[in-house]
Design a protein around this motif. Structure first.
Motif, PDB file in Angstrom:
ATOM      1  N   VAL A 182      -3.635 -18.407  -7.931  1.00 38.11           N
ATOM      2  CA  VAL A 182      -3.213 -19.421  -6.962  1.00 38.11           C
ATOM      3  C   VAL A 182      -3.107 -18.816  -5.571  1.00 38.11           C
ATOM      4  CG1 VAL A 182      -1.328 -20.978  -6.333  1.00 38.11           C
ATOM      5  CG2 VAL A 182      -2.044 -20.795  -8.728  1.00 38.11           C
ATOM      6  N   LEU A 183      -2.562 -17.611  -5.473  1.00 40.31           N
ATOM      7  CA  LEU A 183      -2.439 -16.931  -4.181  1.00 40.31           C
ATOM      8  C   LEU A 183      -3.808 -16.638  -3.594  1.00 40.31           C
ATOM      9  CD1 LEU A 183      -0.624 -15.635  -2.058  1.00 40.31           C
ATOM     10  CD2 LEU A 183      -0.684 -13.530  -3.408  1.00 40.31           C
ATOM     11  N   ALA A 229      -8.035 -17.807   0.311  1.00 35.13           N
ATOM     12  CA  ALA A 229      -9.443 -18.127   0.545  1.00 35.13           C
ATOM     13  C   ALA A 229      -9.565 -19.450   1.307  1.00 35.13           C
ATOM     14  CB  ALA A 229     -10.189 -18.191  -0.777  1.00 35.13           C
ATOM     15  N   GLY A 230      -8.751 -20.419   0.957  1.00 34.13           N
ATOM     16  CA  GLY A 230      -8.787 -21.692   1.669  1.00 34.13           C
ATOM     17  C   GLY A 230      -8.349 -21.557   3.112  1.00 34.13           C
TER      18      GLY A 230
END
Length: 60
Positions: A5-6, A11-12
């Protein structure tokens, strides 16, 4: 699971931070402001100071 998730969140965030368009950047020309003072005003103050120092030395 937390690392996945991190990594997805980083990346987003990185992809939106580096996003750009193919349009040409708009570069505005610099504004040049010319002062209307005469060139002798820059010389006048040091000459007055020089005269005051010369008068002080001559009087002592």
């Amino acid at each position: 699971m937390k690392k996945l998730v991190l990594a997805a969140a980083l990346a987003g965030a990185a992809s939106t931070a580096t996003a750009g368009s193919m349009a040409e950047p708009i570069i505005e020309a610099p504004v040049i402001v010319e002062e209307t003072t005469s060139s002798s005003s820059g010389v006048l103050v040091p000459l007055i100071l020089l005269a005051l120092v010369a008068a002080a030395v001559a009087s002592s």
